[in-house]
Design a protein around this motif. Structure first.
Motif, PDB file in Angstrom:
ATOM      1  N   VAL A 122       0.811  -1.055   0.018  1.00 43.50           N
ATOM      2  CA  VAL A 122       0.097  -0.058   0.171  1.00 43.50           C
ATOM      3  C   VAL A 122       1.015   1.202   0.056  1.00 43.50           C
ATOM      4  O   VAL A 122       0.578   1.981  -0.592  1.00 43.50           O
ATOM      5  CB  VAL A 122      -0.855  -0.078   1.315  1.00 43.50           C
ATOM      6  N   GLY A 123       1.943   1.422   0.815  1.00 40.94           N
ATOM      7  CA  GLY A 123       2.815   2.463   0.889  1.00 40.94           C
ATOM      8  C   GLY A 123       3.483   2.748  -0.415  1.00 40.94           C
ATOM      9  O   GLY A 123       3.622   3.935  -0.800  1.00 40.94           O
ATOM     10  N   VAL A 124       4.147   1.665  -1.003  1.00 44.64           N
ATOM     11  CA  VAL A 124       4.647   1.656  -2.244  1.00 44.64           C
ATOM     12  C   VAL A 124       3.647   2.350  -3.500  1.00 44.64           C
ATOM     13  O   VAL A 124       4.302   3.160  -4.213  1.00 44.64           O
ATOM     14  CB  VAL A 124       5.236   0.545  -2.674  1.00 44.64           C
ATOM     15  N   VAL A 125       2.643   1.989  -3.507  1.00 43.92           N
ATOM     16  CA  VAL A 125       1.615   2.382  -4.150  1.00 43.92           C
ATOM     17  C   VAL A 125       1.470   4.010  -4.208  1.00 43.92           C
ATOM     18  O   VAL A 125       1.244   4.687  -5.126  1.00 43.92           O
ATOM     19  CB  VAL A 125       0.303   1.547  -4.488  1.00 43.92           C
ATOM     20  N   LEU A 126       1.343   4.203  -2.852  1.00 40.78           N
ATOM     21  CA  LEU A 126       1.033   5.673  -2.669  1.00 40.78           C
ATOM     22  C   LEU A 126       2.381   6.530  -2.896  1.00 40.78           C
ATOM     23  O   LEU A 126       2.125   7.515  -3.304  1.00 40.78           O
ATOM     24  CB  LEU A 126       0.633   5.854  -1.062  1.00 40.78           C
ATOM     25  N   GLY A 127       3.275   5.865  -2.658  1.00 39.83           N
ATOM     26  CA  GLY A 127       4.659   6.730  -3.011  1.00 39.83           C
ATOM     27  C   GLY A 127       4.956   7.064  -4.415  1.00 39.83           C
ATOM     28  O   GLY A 127       5.413   7.808  -5.003  1.00 39.83           O
ATOM     29  N   LEU A 128       4.429   5.710  -5.362  1.00 44.04           N
ATOM     30  CA  LEU A 128       4.682   5.941  -6.603  1.00 44.04           C
ATOM     31  C   LEU A 128       3.639   6.941  -7.178  1.00 44.04           C
ATOM     32  O   LEU A 128       3.996   7.737  -8.158  1.00 44.04           O
ATOM     33  CB  LEU A 128       4.280   4.549  -7.496  1.00 44.04           C
ATOM     34  N   ILE A 129       2.555   6.822  -6.640  1.00 43.85           N
ATOM     35  CA  ILE A 129       1.559   8.072  -7.248  1.00 43.85           C
ATOM     36  C   ILE A 129       1.958   9.402  -6.959  1.00 43.85           C
ATOM     37  O   ILE A 129       1.885  10.350  -7.475  1.00 43.85           O
ATOM     38  CB  ILE A 129       0.081   7.567  -6.371  1.00 43.85           C
ATOM     39  N   ALA A 130       2.423   9.676  -5.623  1.00 44.22           N
ATOM     40  CA  ALA A 130       2.875  11.047  -5.225  1.00 44.22           C
ATOM     41  C   ALA A 130       4.041  11.335  -5.888  1.00 44.22           C
ATOM     42  O   ALA A 130       4.205  12.541  -6.221  1.00 44.22           O
ATOM     43  CB  ALA A 130       3.182  11.067  -3.490  1.00 44.22           C
ATOM     44  N   GLY A 131       5.062  10.444  -6.084  1.00 41.71           N
ATOM     45  CA  GLY A 131       6.460  10.660  -6.708  1.00 41.71           C
ATOM     46  C   GLY A 131       6.268  11.010  -8.219  1.00 41.71           C
ATOM     47  O   GLY A 131       6.767  11.760  -8.508  1.00 41.71           O
TER      48      GLY A 131
END
Length: 346
Positions: A122-131
């Motif tokens: 979940v965190g990696v997906v959020l990080g990809l979206i934000a980044g």
């Protein structure tokens, strides 16, 4: 016939990947505030222990361990200037995942690993979206909060699920507390390394907020991914202690934000001390225990103390920013020289 102007030499220096390291005044300001926090922790512990049962049983230690891990998660996201508002919901999701696997006779260690991988995903997906989009992390993580809560509610079918294990003993509670302290203090020490701050602090950089830079993606992945993993660890630790998972167990975002900010992690991103999150977490947990012993209503201990910690923590952030060495602004963008033979148009 007008002659083309001589090419103008331009110096092309790529912008740094993140904020330059602060001057030494920054860590001194943090150490000063952490000393004050330590004194407050000792005084609070002495008062509460003298009037109640602060250090008897496992509850205070597990409260400190699980709440502290969640605070460390939020502190990491603040350090990287990618505040993760989904840490509480992700803790619930990890606990729900662990409980459902345990209910289906999956071994405890394997269930815990899978739960942590779910939180990390979940965190990696959020990080990809934000980044990749350069969108503010708080907005992206707000969507992640809803997703994590929805999935957790679906896994548990809106009801509490037993894990088949009873409350853990004092030894395990103290072990989880030591894990929290090691992670929080170790992360604070690691953040003192200028290269680490430069590599992971790109989201604090003073440039166009919507411009994509690889450093922003790196910081978002580290901040949102790492904080989600720590939040998952908090959720799993809580469920293994109480032996049951519910759609609300472990969702304590207000406490996490209050402890991180009160501990001196900057609301502006980039800055953070060494042991501030540990001391602030202990202060809030001990104070909460004392208020409960005094029969203070739960809505005061759960909401108002955390809200007060957040507001005081914002003031602490501003004070530390004002007394620390400032980050240098990024250089202005270089202007390309005119092409050979170019003639100004009139």
């Amino acid at each position: 016939m007008s002659q083309p102007p001589a090419p103008v030499a331009a110096s092309f220096a790529p912008p740094p990947p993140g904020p330059p390291p602060a001057r030494s005044g920054g860590i001194l300001a943090h150490l000063g505030w952490e000393t004050i926090l330590l004194v407050l922790v000792l005084l609070t512990a002495a008062v509460v222990a003298a009037t109640g049962t602060l250090f008897r049983g496992t509850t205070p230690w597990f409260n400190l361990a699980t709440a502290g891990l969640l605070a460390s998660a939020f502190a990491l996201s603040l350090r990287t200037a990618t505040p993760n508002l989904a840490v509480g919901a992700i803790a619930v999701l990890a606990g729900a995942t662990y409980a459902k696997l345990a209910e289906n006779d999956v071994a405890g260690v394997l269930a815990g690993i899978v739960a942590l991988l779910v939180a990390l995903l979940v965190g990696v997906v959020l990080g990809l979206i934000a980044g990749l989009t350069s969108a503010p992390a708080w907005a992206v993580s707000l969507g992640g909060l809803g997703v994590a809560q929805g999935i957790a509610f679906g896994l548990l079918d809106g009801q509490a699920v037993q894990t088949g294990s009873g409350p853990a003993g004092t030894g395990r509670a103290i072990l989880w507390t030591l894990v929290f302290v090691a992670i929080s203090v170790g992360g604070g020490v690691l953040w003192l390394v200028p290269g680490v701050r430069a590599a992971l602090g790109g989201n604090r950089a003073q440039d166009d907020p919507v411009r994509f830079r690889a450093a922003k993606l790196t910081g978002a992945l580290a901040g949102l991914g790492g904080s989600s993993l720590l939040a998952g660890l908090s959720g799993v630790a809580l469920v293994t202690y109480i032996g049951v998972a519910s759609p609300a167990s472990g969702d304590n975002l207000l406490f996490a934000a209050g402890a991180a900010l009160l501990g001196g992690v900057s609301a502006f991103g980039g800055r953070g001390g060494i042991a501030g999150t540990v001391f602030a977490s202990a202060l809030l947990v001990f104070a909460d225990q004392g208020l409960i012993q005094a029969d203070v209503p739960r809505w005061v201990t759960f909401y108002l103390t955390a809200a007060l910690a957040i507001l005081v923590g914002v003031g602490v952030s501003r004070l530390i920013e004002a007394t620390s060495g400032r980050y240098a602004p990024l250089p202005p963008p270089a202007v390309a020289p005119p092409p050979p033979g170019w003639v100004p148009q009139r």
